[in-house]
Write an enzyme that holds these catalytic residues in place. Structure first.
Site, PDB file in Angstrom:
ATOM      1  N   ILE A  12     -72.206  -8.059 -51.777  1.00 43.58           N
ATOM      2  CA  ILE A  12     -72.733  -8.813 -50.624  1.00 43.58           C
ATOM      3  C   ILE A  12     -74.252  -8.954 -50.739  1.00 43.58           C
ATOM      4  CG2 ILE A  12     -72.810  -8.960 -48.106  1.00 43.58           C
ATOM      5  CD1 ILE A  12     -70.298  -7.108 -48.085  1.00 43.58           C
ATOM      6  N   SER A 136     -68.996  -2.438 -40.309  1.00 44.26           N
ATOM      7  CA  SER A 136     -67.684  -2.933 -40.725  1.00 44.26           C
ATOM      8  C   SER A 136     -66.746  -3.012 -39.536  1.00 44.26           C
ATOM      9  CB  SER A 136     -67.118  -1.946 -41.756  1.00 44.26           C
ATOM     10  OG  SER A 136     -65.749  -2.173 -41.955  1.00 44.26           O
ATOM     11  N   ALA A 137     -65.788  -3.917 -39.624  1.00 43.20           N
ATOM     12  CA  ALA A 137     -64.745  -4.010 -38.594  1.00 43.20           C
ATOM     13  C   ALA A 137     -63.903  -2.743 -38.562  1.00 43.20           C
ATOM     14  CB  ALA A 137     -63.858  -5.219 -38.872  1.00 43.20           C
ATOM     15  N   THR A 138     -64.061  -1.897 -39.570  1.00 46.58           N
ATOM     16  CA  THR A 138     -63.330  -0.629 -39.582  1.00 46.58           C
ATOM     17  C   THR A 138     -63.673   0.229 -38.355  1.00 46.58           C
ATOM     18  OG1 THR A 138     -62.661   1.176 -41.042  1.00 46.58           O
ATOM     19  CG2 THR A 138     -64.992   0.728 -40.957  1.00 46.58           C
ATOM     20  N   TYR A 160     -65.120   7.037 -44.594  1.00 45.88           N
ATOM     21  CA  TYR A 160     -65.968   5.850 -44.790  1.00 45.88           C
ATOM     22  C   TYR A 160     -66.310   5.215 -43.443  1.00 45.88           C
ATOM     23  CZ  TYR A 160     -67.045   0.923 -45.461  1.00 45.88           C
ATOM     24  OH  TYR A 160     -67.635  -0.311 -45.370  1.00 45.88           O
ATOM     25  N   LYS A 164     -70.014   4.647 -41.186  1.00 42.26           N
ATOM     26  CA  LYS A 164     -70.527   3.395 -40.595  1.00 42.26           C
ATOM     27  C   LYS A 164     -70.842   3.610 -39.110  1.00 42.26           C
ATOM     28  CE  LYS A 164     -70.690   1.124 -44.209  1.00 42.26           C
ATOM     29  NZ  LYS A 164     -71.999   0.707 -44.714  1.00 42.26           N
ATOM     30  N   LEU A 218     -57.106  -6.868 -51.398  1.00 41.46           N
ATOM     31  CA  LEU A 218     -56.115  -7.907 -51.712  1.00 41.46           C
ATOM     32  C   LEU A 218     -56.656  -8.999 -52.647  1.00 41.46           C
ATOM     33  CD1 LEU A 218     -53.320  -9.118 -51.256  1.00 41.46           C
ATOM     34  CD2 LEU A 218     -54.194 -10.182 -49.160  1.00 41.46           C
TER      35      LEU A 218
HETATM   36  P1  NAD Z   1     -71.172  -2.915 -53.460  1.00 38.46           P
HETATM   37  O1  NAD Z   1     -70.677  -1.603 -53.919  1.00 38.46           O
HETATM   38  O2  NAD Z   1     -70.862  -4.112 -54.288  1.00 38.46           O
HETATM   39  O3  NAD Z   1     -72.744  -2.871 -53.209  1.00 38.46           O
HETATM   40  C1  NAD Z   1     -73.420  -1.697 -52.822  1.00 38.46           C
HETATM   41  C2  NAD Z   1     -74.630  -1.556 -53.726  1.00 38.46           C
HETATM   42  O4  NAD Z   1     -75.360  -0.403 -53.327  1.00 38.46           O
HETATM   43  C3  NAD Z   1     -74.274  -1.384 -55.198  1.00 38.46           C
HETATM   44  O5  NAD Z   1     -75.081  -2.243 -55.980  1.00 38.46           O
HETATM   45  C4  NAD Z   1     -74.580   0.090 -55.482  1.00 38.46           C
HETATM   46  O6  NAD Z   1     -74.994   0.276 -56.822  1.00 38.46           O
HETATM   47  C5  NAD Z   1     -75.700   0.353 -54.485  1.00 38.46           C
HETATM   48  N1  NAD Z   1     -75.844   1.740 -54.039  1.00 38.46           N
HETATM   49  C6  NAD Z   1     -74.900   2.584 -53.545  1.00 38.46           C
HETATM   50  N2  NAD Z   1     -75.451   3.746 -53.183  1.00 38.46           N
HETATM   51  C7  NAD Z   1     -76.780   3.651 -53.454  1.00 38.46           C
HETATM   52  C8  NAD Z   1     -77.892   4.516 -53.293  1.00 38.46           C
HETATM   53  N3  NAD Z   1     -77.747   5.737 -52.788  1.00 38.46           N
HETATM   54  N4  NAD Z   1     -79.105   4.067 -53.671  1.00 38.46           N
HETATM   55  C9  NAD Z   1     -79.275   2.833 -54.188  1.00 38.46           C
HETATM   56  N5  NAD Z   1     -78.273   1.974 -54.355  1.00 38.46           N
HETATM   57  C10 NAD Z   1     -77.039   2.374 -53.994  1.00 38.46           C
HETATM   58  O7  NAD Z   1     -70.614  -3.122 -51.964  1.00 38.46           O
HETATM   59  P2  NAD Z   1     -70.634  -4.417 -51.048  1.00 38.46           P
HETATM   60  O8  NAD Z   1     -69.242  -4.925 -50.921  1.00 38.46           O
HETATM   61  O9  NAD Z   1     -71.710  -5.345 -51.473  1.00 38.46           O
HETATM   62  O10 NAD Z   1     -70.994  -3.749 -49.657  1.00 38.46           O
HETATM   63  C11 NAD Z   1     -72.339  -3.659 -49.202  1.00 38.46           C
HETATM   64  C12 NAD Z   1     -72.372  -2.900 -47.895  1.00 38.46           C
HETATM   65  O11 NAD Z   1     -71.515  -3.538 -46.956  1.00 38.46           O
HETATM   66  C13 NAD Z   1     -71.868  -1.462 -48.026  1.00 38.46           C
HETATM   67  O12 NAD Z   1     -72.660  -0.643 -47.199  1.00 38.46           O
HETATM   68  C14 NAD Z   1     -70.454  -1.535 -47.507  1.00 38.46           C
HETATM   69  O13 NAD Z   1     -70.026  -0.330 -46.957  1.00 38.46           O
HETATM   70  C15 NAD Z   1     -70.575  -2.610 -46.437  1.00 38.46           C
HETATM   71  N6  NAD Z   1     -69.308  -3.299 -46.152  1.00 38.46           N
HETATM   72  C16 NAD Z   1     -68.608  -3.862 -47.181  1.00 38.46           C
HETATM   73  C17 NAD Z   1     -67.387  -4.485 -46.911  1.00 38.46           C
HETATM   74  C18 NAD Z   1     -66.564  -5.087 -48.016  1.00 38.46           C
HETATM   75  O14 NAD Z   1     -65.363  -5.316 -47.810  1.00 38.46           O
HETATM   76  N7  NAD Z   1     -67.127  -5.402 -49.178  1.00 38.46           N
HETATM   77  C19 NAD Z   1     -66.891  -4.546 -45.591  1.00 38.46           C
HETATM   78  C20 NAD Z   1     -67.669  -3.974 -44.573  1.00 38.46           C
HETATM   79  C21 NAD Z   1     -68.880  -3.353 -44.867  1.00 38.46           C
HETATM   80  N1  UFG Z   2     -52.718  -5.670 -49.272  1.00 34.62           N
HETATM   81  C1  UFG Z   2     -51.533  -5.828 -49.962  1.00 34.62           C
HETATM   82  N2  UFG Z   2     -51.531  -5.487 -51.295  1.00 34.62           N
HETATM   83  C2  UFG Z   2     -52.632  -5.027 -51.951  1.00 34.62           C
HETATM   84  C3  UFG Z   2     -53.835  -4.875 -51.218  1.00 34.62           C
HETATM   85  C4  UFG Z   2     -53.836  -5.200 -49.868  1.00 34.62           C
HETATM   86  O1  UFG Z   2     -50.529  -6.250 -49.415  1.00 34.62           O
HETATM   87  O2  UFG Z   2     -52.534  -4.724 -53.155  1.00 34.62           O
HETATM   88  C5  UFG Z   2     -52.749  -6.058 -47.839  1.00 34.62           C
HETATM   89  C6  UFG Z   2     -53.110  -4.924 -46.892  1.00 34.62           C
HETATM   90  O3  UFG Z   2     -51.979  -4.199 -46.522  1.00 34.62           O
HETATM   91  C7  UFG Z   2     -53.742  -5.703 -45.737  1.00 34.62           C
HETATM   92  C8  UFG Z   2     -54.409  -6.916 -46.414  1.00 34.62           C
HETATM   93  O4  UFG Z   2     -53.757  -7.022 -47.687  1.00 34.62           O
HETATM   94  O5  UFG Z   2     -52.758  -6.194 -44.862  1.00 34.62           O
HETATM   95  C9  UFG Z   2     -55.892  -6.731 -46.656  1.00 34.62           C
HETATM   96  O6  UFG Z   2     -56.136  -5.488 -47.334  1.00 34.62           O
HETATM   97  P1  UFG Z   2     -57.556  -5.134 -47.967  1.00 34.62           P
HETATM   98  O7  UFG Z   2     -57.416  -3.809 -48.637  1.00 34.62           O
HETATM   99  O8  UFG Z   2     -58.051  -6.267 -48.786  1.00 34.62           O
HETATM  100  O9  UFG Z   2     -58.511  -5.050 -46.686  1.00 34.62           O
HETATM  101  P2  UFG Z   2     -58.439  -4.101 -45.413  1.00 34.62           P
HETATM  102  O10 UFG Z   2     -58.405  -4.997 -44.226  1.00 34.62           O
HETATM  103  O11 UFG Z   2     -57.396  -3.087 -45.531  1.00 34.62           O
HETATM  104  O12 UFG Z   2     -59.827  -3.322 -45.523  1.00 34.62           O
HETATM  105  C10 UFG Z   2     -61.068  -4.023 -45.521  1.00 34.62           C
HETATM  106  C11 UFG Z   2     -62.123  -3.264 -46.331  1.00 34.62           C
HETATM  107  C12 UFG Z   2     -62.476  -1.974 -45.654  1.00 34.62           C
HETATM  108  C13 UFG Z   2     -62.853  -2.217 -44.221  1.00 34.62           C
HETATM  109  C14 UFG Z   2     -61.745  -2.970 -43.510  1.00 34.62           C
HETATM  110  C15 UFG Z   2     -62.138  -3.238 -42.090  1.00 34.62           C
HETATM  111  O13 UFG Z   2     -61.633  -2.966 -47.633  1.00 34.62           O
HETATM  112  O14 UFG Z   2     -63.606  -1.412 -46.292  1.00 34.62           O
HETATM  113  O15 UFG Z   2     -61.500  -4.195 -44.217  1.00 34.62           O
HETATM  114  O16 UFG Z   2     -62.119  -4.525 -41.725  1.00 34.62           O
HETATM  115  F1  UFG Z   2     -63.032  -1.026 -43.609  1.00 34.62           F
END
Ligand code: NAD
Ligand code: UFG
Length: 366
Positions: A12, A136-138, A160, A164, A218
């Site tokens: 992101i 996160s929506a979590t 996790y 958050k 997914l």
């Molecule tokens: P990502 O793992 O691709 O990016 C995180 C980056 O932070 C990586 O480049 C990693 O190397 C770096 N990093 C981790 N710990 C570090 C530290 N201590 N010091 C310096 N760098 C560090 O993850 P992302 O999907 O880009 O997510 C970014 C943020 O958004 C995270 O905080 C994650 O929890 C949050 N988030 C992600 C999702 C998702 O589904 N991707 C959903 C909700 C929230």
């Molecule tokens: N799913 C499958 N097969 C797979 C993977 C996922 O059927 O192999 C389904 C899951 O059961 C769910 C949907 O696809 O119904 C989405 O699953 P994801 O794992 O892609 O996403 P989640 O919604 O479970 O979780 C994501 C992030 C979490 C965050 C959460 C809150 O991965 O970090 O959204 O919104 F906390």
């Protein structure tokens, strides 16, 4: 204006830097590459170079410093603040895998909380007022009333998620704390962005998500099945109370999400005291922080996503139905109206764009 982007080489973060540069912000990146690589920064530079060729340099910002370092290393983070005048921080750095957090809770609490506290302490020391935090929506936990609204009670089901929620609380408490006697005008202003399910990749195909090992999520799993890396997808349950029995989520294109950060930053930097307070009040439990859902407000089922991916990209995605995955809820989607009203942001890209751009990223071999 220099914006510190922690975790800027990640999924992101990298897309957000592209949008920030496009909007004219100068960027300082700090990343320890624990889940990314320095080559991502080169690719961001290439994207911006190409955009310059097609659209002209315009108001493009610059990447002024890229620091390889751990945000949990306070001395290293202090040096970043010392060497650059930081106007705001976008704090992405952290670990994000739910399952791994259950196996290694301390690793998650250490990294995600210590990084947030270090950022907050340095901001206070150097007088930086604005932070955009990746939540996160979590945090809506096992809530089964959709859509999820910012004012709903929050709770978590895994370490996790707690990192958050605790980070949100730390930032809220900082904002609500007593004014600094030596700097009575200093205001700590956190914006908490709760992301729904980010998917997709930059339309150039140059940056995207690169999960290590077997994907948990997914969309990356679908991509790898389509590419022949995995034999078939297992759909986790088809007996939920949803239209086709499979889980429903609010998938949001990562470019839309990135644009949401630019809108949130620009809004925070320009909001006067009354606009800020009104935004904080609107989410009753938010204390001194402004909280926004970043989602599309639309739900898509697992089978709908699989079908859309196969259709848009003309590629088969074999699947089997398996048992439910522990901890999953049936349906999760955002009420995205606060972000629209206050930030003037709403998602523009649809499921087809997400599937097309994910596949382009998967196929391009660098
Ligand atoms: P990502 O793992 O691709 O990016 C995180 C980056 O932070 C990586 O480049 C990693 O190397 C770096 N990093 C981790 N710990 C570090 C530290 N201590 N010091 C310096 N760098 C560090 O993850 P992302 O999907 O880009 O997510 C970014 C943020 O958004 C995270 O905080 C994650 O929890 C949050 N988030 C992600 C999702 C998702 O589904 N991707 C959903 C909700 C929230
Ligand atoms: N799913 C499958 N097969 C797979 C993977 C996922 O059927 O192999 C389904 C899951 O059961 C769910 C949907 O696809 O119904 C989405 O699953 P994801 O794992 O892609 O996403 P989640 O919604 O479970 O979780 C994501 C992030 C979490 C965050 C959460 C809150 O991965 O970090 O959204 O919104 F906390």
């Amino acid at each position: 204006m220099n914006i510190l982007v922690t975790g800027g080489a990640g999924y992101i973060g990298s897309h957000t830097i592209v949008e920030l540069l496009g909007a004219g912000y100068d960027i300082v990146v700090m990343d320890n590459y624990s889940n990314s690589a320095p080559s991502v920064i080169d690719r961001i530079r290439r994207i911006m170079e190409e955009e310059k060729q097609t659209a002209g340099a315009g108001n493009q910002g610059r990447i002024i410093d890229v620091v390889e370092g751990d945000v949990c290393d306070k001395a290293a983070l202090r040096r970043v603040f010392e060497n650059n005048s930081i106007s705001a921080v976008i704090h992405f750095a952290g670990y994000k895998a739910v399952g791994e957090s259950v196996e290694k809770p301390l690793m998650y609490y250490r990294n995600n909380l210590e990084s947030t506290m270090n950022v907050a302490e340095c901001m206070k020391e150097f007088g930086t007022e604005y932070i955009i935090f990746s939540s996160s929506a979590t945090v809506y936990g096992m809530n089964n009333r959709v859509p999820f609204v910012e004012t709903m009670p929050v709770s978590c089901t895994n370490p996790y998620g707690w990192t958050k929620l605790m980070s949100e609380q730390i930032l809220r408490d900082m904002a609500a704390g007593a004014p600094d006697k030596e700097r009575p005008d200093y205001r700590f202003r956190p914006v908490l962005l709760r992301y729904f399910n980010p998917v997709g990749a930059h339309r150039s195909g140059m940056i995207g998500e690169n999960p290590k090992g077997i994907p948990n999520n997914l969309m990356p799993y679908i991509q790898q099945v389509a590419a022949g890396i995995r034999e078939k997808l297992t759909v986790f349950g088809d007996d939920y109370d949803t239209p086709d029995g499979t889980g429903v989520r609010d998938y949001i294109h990562v470019t839309d999400l990135a644009k949401g950060h630019v809108k949130a930053l620009t809004w925070a930097l320009s909001a006067d005291d009354s606009q800020w307070e009104a935004a904080c009040e609107a989410a009753s439990s938010s204390g001194g922080a402004a909280v926004f859902n970043l989602g599309t407000g639309r739900g898509t089922s697992v089978l709908e996503l699989v079908t859309a991916f196969a259709d848009v990209n003309s590629v088969p995605v074999p699947y089997v139905i398996g048992p439910r995955r522990a901890g999953d809820i049936a349906t999760c989607y955002a009420d995205a109206s606060r972000a629209k009203e206050i930030l003037g942001w709403e998602a523009e890209l649809g499921i087809e764009d997400m599937c097309r751009d994910s596949w382009r990223w998967q196929r391009l071999d660098f």
